[in-house]
Design a protein around this motif. Structure first.
Motif, mmCIF file in Angstrom:
data_model
loop_
_atom_site.group_PDB
_atom_site.id
_atom_site.type_symbol
_atom_site.label_atom_id
_atom_site.label_comp_id
_atom_site.label_asym_id
_atom_site.label_seq_id
_atom_site.Cartn_x
_atom_site.Cartn_y
_atom_site.Cartn_z
ATOM 1 N N UNK A 17 30.677 34.707 46.111
ATOM 2 C CA UNK A 17 29.302 34.301 46.321
ATOM 3 C C UNK A 17 28.682 33.637 45.104
ATOM 4 N N UNK A 18 29.477 32.802 44.426
ATOM 5 C CA UNK A 18 29.030 32.138 43.208
ATOM 6 C C UNK A 18 29.081 30.626 43.375
ATOM 7 N N UNK A 19 28.305 29.884 42.606
ATOM 8 C CA UNK A 19 28.487 28.434 42.564
ATOM 9 C C UNK A 19 29.852 28.106 41.957
ATOM 10 N N UNK A 20 30.494 27.073 42.451
ATOM 11 C CA UNK A 20 31.811 26.728 41.932
ATOM 12 C C UNK A 20 31.745 26.370 40.454
ATOM 13 N N UNK A 21 30.613 25.838 40.007
ATOM 14 C CA UNK A 21 30.474 25.492 38.589
ATOM 15 C C UNK A 21 30.585 26.739 37.707
ATOM 16 N N UNK A 22 30.116 27.872 38.209
ATOM 17 C CA UNK A 22 30.217 29.107 37.435
ATOM 18 C C UNK A 22 31.665 29.563 37.317
ATOM 19 N N UNK A 23 32.429 29.414 38.393
ATOM 20 C CA UNK A 23 33.850 29.744 38.341
ATOM 21 C C UNK A 23 34.569 28.801 37.379
ATOM 22 N N UNK A 24 34.221 27.524 37.423
ATOM 23 C CA UNK A 24 34.832 26.552 36.510
ATOM 24 C C UNK A 24 34.548 26.922 35.055
ATOM 25 N N UNK A 25 33.296 27.261 34.757
ATOM 26 C CA UNK A 25 32.947 27.617 33.382
ATOM 27 C C UNK A 25 33.681 28.868 32.925
ATOM 28 N N UNK A 26 33.705 29.892 33.781
ATOM 29 C CA UNK A 26 34.349 31.149 33.396
ATOM 30 C C UNK A 26 35.845 30.978 33.180
ATOM 31 N N UNK A 27 36.516 30.309 34.104
ATOM 32 C CA UNK A 27 37.969 30.154 33.976
ATOM 33 C C UNK A 27 38.331 29.236 32.816
ATOM 34 N N UNK A 28 37.482 28.272 32.519
ATOM 35 C CA UNK A 28 37.735 27.411 31.358
ATOM 36 C C UNK A 28 37.580 28.198 30.060
ATOM 37 N N UNK A 29 36.545 29.037 29.982
ATOM 38 C CA UNK A 29 36.378 29.888 28.793
ATOM 39 C C UNK A 29 37.560 30.832 28.632
ATOM 40 N N UNK A 30 38.034 31.386 29.743
ATOM 41 C CA UNK A 30 39.169 32.297 29.672
ATOM 42 C C UNK A 30 40.421 31.584 29.189
ATOM 43 N N UNK A 31 40.639 30.365 29.671
ATOM 44 C CA UNK A 31 41.780 29.568 29.223
ATOM 45 C C UNK A 31 41.714 29.349 27.717
ATOM 46 N N UNK A 32 40.545 28.978 27.249
ATOM 47 C CA UNK A 32 40.384 28.730 25.810
ATOM 48 C C UNK A 32 40.640 29.996 25.002
ATOM 49 N N UNK A 33 40.101 31.121 25.475
ATOM 50 C CA UNK A 33 40.260 32.379 24.745
ATOM 51 C C UNK A 33 41.724 32.800 24.678
ATOM 52 N N UNK A 34 42.420 32.678 25.797
ATOM 53 C CA UNK A 34 43.800 33.150 25.849
ATOM 54 C C UNK A 34 44.759 32.219 25.126
ATOM 55 N N UNK A 35 44.656 30.925 25.403
ATOM 56 C CA UNK A 35 45.687 29.994 24.935
ATOM 57 C C UNK A 35 45.310 29.196 23.687
ATOM 58 N N UNK A 36 44.038 28.910 23.493
ATOM 59 C CA UNK A 36 43.656 27.985 22.420
ATOM 60 C C UNK A 36 43.034 28.672 21.227
ATOM 61 N N UNK A 37 42.592 29.920 21.396
ATOM 62 C CA UNK A 37 41.988 30.638 20.297
ATOM 63 C C UNK A 37 42.883 31.760 19.793
ATOM 64 N N UNK A 38 44.070 31.877 20.406
ATOM 65 C CA UNK A 38 45.066 32.822 19.919
ATOM 66 C C UNK A 38 44.705 34.277 20.107
ATOM 67 N N UNK A 39 43.925 34.566 21.164
ATOM 68 C CA UNK A 39 43.550 35.964 21.344
ATOM 69 C C UNK A 39 43.749 36.446 22.749
ATOM 70 N N UNK A 40 44.445 37.572 22.914
ATOM 71 C CA UNK A 40 44.489 38.245 24.221
ATOM 72 C C UNK A 40 43.197 39.017 24.409
#
Length: 269
Positions: free
Chosen positions: A245-268
């Motif tokens: 029940x969310x706007x798709x833009x919110x899912x895009x923002x959250x999953x993009x932040x998660x990608x950055x945190x996991x793969x690009x910032x070197x942190x689990x």
């Protein structure tokens, strides 16, 4: 806006169409993609994509279902993991699906080579501090057990990573989350018969959720049965948005932040 966290752009059906795929990605606002390695032999091609395009990254690893190819050592993986734009180890894990049909009637006990390969990847990931991209199919119990045995117990000083193309139960998702892992959903969650998986997608916390295509496989509805590509990952985000029940833009923002945190910032997590 969107990130495809798992695709195989070096596979022939996509590599031959790369300019068109990149145009389609731009039109669909898919601005980044992680190119996944499945054999040591293909690593140069996967890494080449990541070094040729500033919105692609690469992994290094050998798929659990691959036989008769080069078997990597920890050192082999570490030597490639330090190269520019290599951000993860994998895909790795266990695949016990259809053993009788696909593996000549062998038993789970006969697949010790898969389990040893998985341990090699976990050890490399822990040594270099990069996350694991985990494939598990009909093998979740052993996958979780081996992660714990190798020290991936949710405490500090671990590799972490993602269970990609998740198709398991809520109990498996909860166990993976408890170990500090992310959960990634593919176009499968758009399939008519995937309500149980949609229920899991509703349960996973937004700060642990990723989206992917696993292209060229598993194209989402309305493209099911066709060759998949990263420009279709918004359909996965749209399904998650509808579930929650969310706007798709919110899912895009959250999953993009998660990608950055996991793969690009070197942190689990």
């Amino acid at each position: 806006m969107f990130v495809d966290s798992h695709c195989h752009l070096n596979f022939p059906e996509l590599a031959s169409q790369l300019p068109q795929i990149r145009q389609a990605m731009a039109a669909a606002q898919v601005d980044r993609a992680l190119c996944i390695c499945t054999t040591m032999e293909e690593f140069p091609a996967v890494h080449g994509l990541a070094t040729a395009y500033d919105n692609f990254w690469a992994t290094v690893g050998v798929h659990p279902d691959t036989e008769d190819m080069a078997e990597p050592s920890v050192q082999d993986l570490l030597e490639r993991a330090v190269l520019p734009r290599v951000v993860a180890i994998g895909e790795t894990g266990l695949d016990y699906y259809g053993m009788e049909d696909r593996k000549g009637g062998r038993s789970i006990a006969d697949l010790e080579w898969q389990r040893e390969r998985f341990r090699t990847h976990i050890r490399a990931a822990r040594a270099c501090g990069k996350p694991l991209v985990i494939h598990t199919r009909s093998a979740s119990g052993d996958t979780l057990a081996i992660l714990r045995e190798e020290g991936e117990d949710g405490a500090g000083n671990r590799a972490g990573g993602v269970f990609h193309c998740f198709t398991e139960t809520a109990e498996v998702a909860r166990a993976a989350l408890d170990l500090g892992y992310y959960i990634s959903f593919s176009g499968i969650i758009t399939f008519k018969n995937a309500q149980d998986l949609r229920d899991v997608a509703a349960f996973v916390p937004m700060d642990r959720l990723l989206i992917e295509t696993d292209s060229p496989y598993l194209a989402p509805v309305p493209y099911r049965g066709k060759t998949n590509n990263p420009s279709y990952v918004p359909f996965v985000a749209q399904q998650i948005a509808a579930i929650r029940g969310l706007p798709v833009q919110e899912v895009a923002r959250a999953t993009s932040r998660n990608f950055e945190r996991l793969f690009l910032q070197g942190g689990a997590a």
